[in-house]
Design a protein around this motif. Structure first.
Motif, PDB file in Angstrom:
ATOM      1  N   ASN A  92      15.605  12.489  14.106  1.00 58.65           N
ATOM      2  CA  ASN A  92      16.658  13.482  13.914  1.00 58.65           C
ATOM      3  C   ASN A  92      16.358  14.827  14.566  1.00 58.65           C
ATOM      4  O   ASN A  92      17.102  15.791  14.356  1.00 58.65           O
ATOM      5  CB  ASN A  92      16.910  13.709  12.419  1.00 58.65           C
ATOM      6  CG  ASN A  92      17.380  12.450  11.710  1.00 58.65           C
ATOM      7  OD1 ASN A  92      17.934  11.551  12.338  1.00 58.65           O
ATOM      8  ND2 ASN A  92      17.158  12.380  10.411  1.00 58.65           N
ATOM      9  N   ARG A 128      21.463   6.021   2.867  1.00 64.98           N
ATOM     10  CA  ARG A 128      20.981   7.389   2.654  1.00 64.98           C
ATOM     11  C   ARG A 128      20.403   7.981   3.932  1.00 64.98           C
ATOM     12  O   ARG A 128      20.669   9.133   4.289  1.00 64.98           O
ATOM     13  CB  ARG A 128      19.913   7.408   1.569  1.00 64.98           C
ATOM     14  CG  ARG A 128      20.419   7.315   0.158  1.00 64.98           C
ATOM     15  CD  ARG A 128      20.738   8.700  -0.423  1.00 64.98           C
ATOM     16  NE  ARG A 128      20.769   8.611  -1.868  1.00 64.98           N
ATOM     17  CZ  ARG A 128      20.063   9.393  -2.675  1.00 64.98           C
ATOM     18  NH1 ARG A 128      19.268  10.326  -2.176  1.00 64.98           N
ATOM     19  NH2 ARG A 128      20.158   9.272  -3.981  1.00 64.98           N
ATOM     20  N   GLU A 132      21.606  11.182   6.054  1.00 65.33           N
ATOM     21  CA  GLU A 132      20.644  12.249   6.343  1.00 65.33           C
ATOM     22  C   GLU A 132      20.686  12.622   7.823  1.00 65.33           C
ATOM     23  O   GLU A 132      20.678  13.812   8.178  1.00 65.33           O
ATOM     24  CB  GLU A 132      19.240  11.793   5.965  1.00 65.33           C
ATOM     25  CG  GLU A 132      18.156  12.832   6.166  1.00 65.33           C
ATOM     26  CD  GLU A 132      18.056  13.817   5.010  1.00 65.33           C
ATOM     27  OE1 GLU A 132      17.188  14.705   5.077  1.00 65.33           O
ATOM     28  OE2 GLU A 132      18.843  13.698   4.052  1.00 65.33           O
ATOM     29  N   ARG A 135      23.817  14.657   8.474  1.00 68.49           N
ATOM     30  CA  ARG A 135      23.702  16.021   7.960  1.00 68.49           C
ATOM     31  C   ARG A 135      22.762  16.854   8.816  1.00 68.49           C
ATOM     32  O   ARG A 135      23.001  18.055   9.044  1.00 68.49           O
ATOM     33  CB  ARG A 135      23.211  15.994   6.511  1.00 68.49           C
ATOM     34  CG  ARG A 135      23.118  17.377   5.868  1.00 68.49           C
ATOM     35  CD  ARG A 135      24.458  18.074   5.853  1.00 68.49           C
ATOM     36  NE  ARG A 135      24.364  19.393   5.232  1.00 68.49           N
ATOM     37  CZ  ARG A 135      25.093  20.430   5.585  1.00 68.49           C
ATOM     38  NH1 ARG A 135      26.000  20.317   6.564  1.00 68.49           N
ATOM     39  NH2 ARG A 135      24.968  21.593   4.972  1.00 68.49           N
ATOM     40  N   LEU A 174      20.910  18.092   1.751  1.00 69.92           N
ATOM     41  CA  LEU A 174      20.409  16.894   2.422  1.00 69.92           C
ATOM     42  C   LEU A 174      20.622  15.676   1.531  1.00 69.92           C
ATOM     43  O   LEU A 174      20.286  15.696   0.343  1.00 69.92           O
ATOM     44  CB  LEU A 174      18.923  17.042   2.740  1.00 69.92           C
ATOM     45  CG  LEU A 174      18.547  18.132   3.748  1.00 69.92           C
ATOM     46  CD1 LEU A 174      17.026  18.282   3.819  1.00 69.92           C
ATOM     47  CD2 LEU A 174      19.120  17.825   5.117  1.00 69.92           C
ATOM     48  N   PRO A 175      21.177  14.600   2.056  1.00 69.13           N
ATOM     49  CA  PRO A 175      21.389  13.399   1.253  1.00 69.13           C
ATOM     50  C   PRO A 175      20.108  12.843   0.630  1.00 69.13           C
ATOM     51  O   PRO A 175      20.166  12.174  -0.402  1.00 69.13           O
ATOM     52  CB  PRO A 175      22.003  12.417   2.253  1.00 69.13           C
ATOM     53  CG  PRO A 175      22.726  13.293   3.230  1.00 69.13           C
ATOM     54  CD  PRO A 175      21.839  14.487   3.380  1.00 69.13           C
ATOM     55  N   LEU A 176      18.949  13.124   1.242  1.00 67.64           N
ATOM     56  CA  LEU A 176      17.676  12.650   0.697  1.00 67.64           C
ATOM     57  C   LEU A 176      17.014  13.671  -0.229  1.00 67.64           C
ATOM     58  O   LEU A 176      15.871  13.467  -0.643  1.00 67.64           O
ATOM     59  CB  LEU A 176      16.707  12.313   1.835  1.00 67.64           C
ATOM     60  CG  LEU A 176      17.056  11.111   2.711  1.00 67.64           C
ATOM     61  CD1 LEU A 176      16.039  10.983   3.843  1.00 67.64           C
ATOM     62  CD2 LEU A 176      17.088   9.822   1.894  1.00 67.64           C
TER      63      LEU A 176
END
Length: 205
Positions: A92, A128, A132, A135, A174-176
């Motif tokens: 990422n 997830r 992430e 995002r 953050l999704p995580l």
């Protein structure tokens, strides 16, 4: 390759102020030369205790041997100890120089460790991680997430935010987030930092 180097300097007892000033001047001149050859990319100061002399540098080198040759040639190395962290590629990562810099923001390093809850299915984990990544792209587009790397035992991010409270708010999106533990290091720009700041209008988080 890129490396994060924490550099801690201890001035020998009996060193005069004139000798310290001369050493600082020679170090600054050498740092400009390293920046000109692309071997030092950024330079910051972390929070310091009274009398502490420490800086954090982002270096580029072909490997550990070339990095050590760079570090040992720096004038301050005779007073300094260096802690080197190799930085690996992260999927990422926005990449160097690809993110606009938000006006009025400051730099932070954020260390991440992830722990996937026991019993999480592979399908849920993959979903997830996909969210992430999405995002991360949004935060990079907003000028808040500048770089991401893997480090031993986790990952490391270079972030920009208005303040620590704002940064924690960004991290909470953050999704995580509920799988992560974080360590935040606020940074101030070092006088010899070769980074180029390009101010843009603040964007939405």
């Amino acid at each position: 390759m890129e490396f994060l180097v924490t550099m801690t300097t201890k001035v020998p007892t009996g060193t005069t102020p004139a000798e310290v000033a001369d050493m600082r001047a020679r170090e600054a001149l050498h740092t400009r030369a390293l920046a000109g050859t692309g071997r030092i990319l950024r330079l910051w100061r972390p929070p310091l205790a009274p009398g502490e002399w420490r800086s954090i540098g982002l270096f580029a080198a072909t490997g550990a041997e070339e990095l050590e040759a760079t570090l040992i040639a720096m004038p301050l190395r005779v007073w300094r100890s260096d802690e080197v962290t190799p930085l690996g590629a992260f999927p990422n990562d926005p990449g160097p120089g690809r993110v606009p810099v938000s006006a009025g923001a400051r730099d932070f390093l954020v260390h991440f460790k992830i722990r996937i809850p026991r019993g999480t299915s592979q399908e849920d984990a993959e979903e997830r991680f996909a969210l992430e990544a999405q995002r991360a792209r949004e935060l990079a587009a907003g000028g808040w997430l500048l770089r991401l790397w893997t480090v031993p035992g986790g990952s490391l991010g270079h972030w920009r935010a208005r303040n620590a409270y704002h940064l924690r708010g960004l991290l909470s999106t953050l999704p995580l987030a509920d799988w992560l533990t974080t360590e935040i290091v606020p940074l101030t720009r070092h006088p010899s930092d070769p980074g180029i700041e390009v101010a843009t209008d603040d964007r939405a988080a």
